[in-house]
Design an enzyme around this catalytic site. Structure first.
Site, mmCIF file in Angstrom:
data_model
loop_
_atom_site.group_PDB
_atom_site.id
_atom_site.type_symbol
_atom_site.label_atom_id
_atom_site.label_comp_id
_atom_site.label_asym_id
_atom_site.label_seq_id
_atom_site.Cartn_x
_atom_site.Cartn_y
_atom_site.Cartn_z
ATOM 1 N N LYS A 57 76.859 -11.322 -10.436
ATOM 2 C CA LYS A 57 75.418 -11.568 -10.546
ATOM 3 C C LYS A 57 74.638 -10.510 -9.756
ATOM 4 O O LYS A 57 75.077 -10.095 -8.683
ATOM 5 C CB LYS A 57 75.151 -12.961 -9.950
ATOM 6 C CG LYS A 57 73.788 -13.503 -10.257
ATOM 7 C CD LYS A 57 73.625 -14.895 -9.655
ATOM 8 C CE LYS A 57 72.160 -15.161 -9.435
ATOM 9 N NZ LYS A 57 71.882 -16.353 -8.683
ATOM 10 N N LYS B 120 78.944 -20.227 2.099
ATOM 11 C CA LYS B 120 78.067 -19.750 3.169
ATOM 12 C C LYS B 120 78.701 -19.915 4.530
ATOM 13 O O LYS B 120 78.435 -19.133 5.442
ATOM 14 C CB LYS B 120 76.713 -20.479 3.123
ATOM 15 C CG LYS B 120 75.800 -19.952 2.033
ATOM 16 C CD LYS B 120 74.353 -20.296 2.328
ATOM 17 C CE LYS B 120 73.422 -19.720 1.274
ATOM 18 N NZ LYS B 120 72.037 -20.135 1.461
ATOM 19 N N LYS C 227 70.311 -9.416 -4.190
ATOM 20 C CA LYS C 227 69.637 -8.545 -3.231
ATOM 21 C C LYS C 227 70.476 -8.335 -1.980
ATOM 22 O O LYS C 227 70.185 -7.457 -1.172
ATOM 23 C CB LYS C 227 68.254 -9.096 -2.869
ATOM 24 C CG LYS C 227 68.271 -10.464 -2.242
ATOM 25 C CD LYS C 227 66.878 -11.055 -2.160
ATOM 26 C CE LYS C 227 66.957 -12.557 -2.015
ATOM 27 N NZ LYS C 227 66.018 -13.314 -2.759
#
Ligand code: TRP
Length: 367
Positions: A231, A149, A234
Site C-alpha cells: 500500500k 504497532k 507516507k
C-alpha cells in the site's frame, strides 16, 4: 383542492421534515408528515500524523466530499488517537492545524458537515472510558493493528495503543453513525465498534445505532509507486514510493515517471501488471475514465506517454486542493474559529448520546 380554515406547519430541523396540521371548516384536523426519508449519518476521522498521500486522498478524502453531499456528515481530526505513538509537541500542533485545513481544502463545507477536532469534544474521551469497561481484554488482544504497532513501537506499547479501537468506537457511536467510510485496514476496528454497541444495547436497551463500514468502490487501495504490491504509505522510507498531496507539480511528475512498471509496454489492466494496474487506478480516480476506456485511449502508445498523462491528471487533481490549503493556512485564526463552531455542533450531538449512556449505566448526572 381541499378547503381549510387554518394550516400550521411545524418544522423539525433535526429530521429535516415538516409536519403540517390542517384544520378543516368542519373542525377536523388532518395531519400530514412531509418527512423525507431520514438521511443516514456518516462519520469518519483522520489522524494528524503527517501530510496525507495521494493514496489517502483518492482512497478516502475525495470520497468524503462526495458523501457529504448525500448524507448528514461529521468529520474529525483524530488527535487523541495520534498520541498512542509519541509525538513531538510542536510538530503535532502544526500537523493538527494542517490536517484540519486540509479537510476544508478538499471541499468539505462547514455549513453542511460537522468538521471538528476530536480533543475539542470531551465526550469522546468520556465515552471511551465507559466503553473500555464493556470491552474484553481478549478481543482487544486480537486486533492485528495493535499487534503490528506494538512491534513497530516496541519501546512504547502503552495502554492507549491497546485501547485505541475503543476510542474509535466512541467516536462512531456518539454520533449514531449509520455508515463509516474507512479503509480496509480499519475494518476490524469497525467490527469491534459494532460488537461493543450490540453488547451495550443488549445489557441495557437500544442506545447505539449499529454502524456499517462504507468501503469506497474506486481507489480503495492505491499502491506504492516503487513496490506496487504494498500500500502507498507516507511512512515508507523511500519518498519516491508515494506522492504527498502537497508535492509540487515537478515532484509529482518526477515520482510518477519513475514508478515501477513491467517490460511489456502496453497499457491494460491485467494480472502481473501491478505497477500499470496501480497507475490505471490513479488515472481512473482522477479522470473518471474506466479501465477499458483507458486501455483504448492508450492503445499503441508506450508507458512514457501513459505516465505523462497520469502525472498531468494527478497534478490537476491536486492543484485546487493545494491552492485552497495554502490560502487557509495563511489564516489560522479563521481555521480555529471554524473548528470551534464545529466542536460546538459536535458536542451537542455527542453529549446527548453520552447522557443517555450515563443514565443507563446508573451514574448520577450533575444538576
Ligand atoms: N483509526 C482511524 C485511522 O487510523 C482513524 C479514526 C479514528 C477513525 N476514529 C475514527 C475512522 C472513527 C473512522 C471513524 O485511519
Amino acid at each position: 383542492m381541499r378547503s381549510f380554515s387554518k394550516c400550521v406547519i411545524i418544522k423539525n430541523r433535526a429530521k429535516k421534515s415538516n409536519v403540517i396540521f390542517i384544520l378543516t371548516p368542519k373542525g377536523k384536523i388532518y395531519m400530514e408528515n412531509t418527512a423525507p426519508e431520514k438521511r443516514q449519518k456518516i462519520l469518519s476521522c483522520i489522524q494528524p500524523s503527517g501530510i496525507p498521500t495521494l493514496g489517502n486522498y483518492l482512497g478516502a478524502l475525495k470520497n468524503w466530499k462526495t458523501l457529504s453531499d448525500d448524507f448528514d456528515s461529521a468529520f474529525a481530526v483524530a488527535d487523541l488517537h495520534a498520541i498512542t505513538v509519541r509525538q513531538d509537541p510542536a510538530k503535532f500542533r502544526k500537523q493538527i492545524t494542517e490536517v484540519f485545513a486540509l479537510l476544508l481544502a478538499i471541499g468539505l463545507d462547514p455549513e453542511k458537515s460537522i468538521i471538528f477536532i476530536q480533543s475539542h469534544v470531551p465526550a469522546h474521551s468520556q465515552l471511551a472510558w465507559i466503553l473500555n469497561c464493556y470491552t474484553q481484554f481478549g478481543e482487544m488482544s486480537r486486533m492485528t493493528q495493535f499487534k503490528d504497532k506494538s512491534k513497530a513501537h516496541a519501546d512504547n506499547v502503552n495502554v492507549g495503543l491497546f485501547a485505541y479501537p475503543v476510542l474509535m468506537a466512541a467516536d462512531i457511536l456518539l454520533y449514531q453513525a449509520d455508515l463509516v467510510p474507512v479503509g480496509v485496514d480499519q475494518k476490524q476496528h469497525l467490527e469491534i465498534a459494532r460488537d461493543i454497541a450490540n453488547r451495550f444495547n443488549t445489557v441495557y436497551s437500544p442506545t447505539f445505532t449499529i454502524p456499517d463500514a462504507y468501503i469506497g468502490k474506486q481507489g480503495a487501495k492505491i499502491m506504492s509507486l516503487q513496490d506496487p504490491t504494498k500500500k502507498m504509505s507516507k511512512s515508507d522510507p523511500n519518498p519516491k514510493s508515494y506522492v504527498s498531496v502537497f508535492d509540487t507539480p515537478e515532484v509529482i511528475t518526477k515520482k510518477i515517471k519513475s514508478a515501477i512498471t513491467d517490460c511489456e509496454g502496453s497499457v491494460y489492466y491485467g494480472e502481473g501488471k501491478d505497477g500499470i494496474n496501480n497507475l490505471m487506478s490513479i488515472y481512473s480516480c482522477c479522470t473518471g475514465l474506466d479501465f477499458d476506456q483507458i486501455a483504448k485511449d492508450f492503445e499503441g502508445k508506450g508507458y512514457g506517454d501513459f505516465k505523462a498523462a497520469v502525472a498531468e491528471a494527478v497534478v490537476e487533481e491536486l492543484r485546487p486542493v493545494r491552492e485552497r490549503y495554502d490560502s487557509y493556512m495563511k489564516d489560522t485564526g479563521y481555521l480555529l474559529e471554524v473548528a470551534a463552531k464545529g466542536a460546538e455542533k459536535a458536542s451537542r450531538i455527542a453529549n446527548r448520546t453520552l447522557n443517555k449512556v450515563m443514565k443507563k449505566v446508573g451514574f448520577v448526572l450533575p444538576k
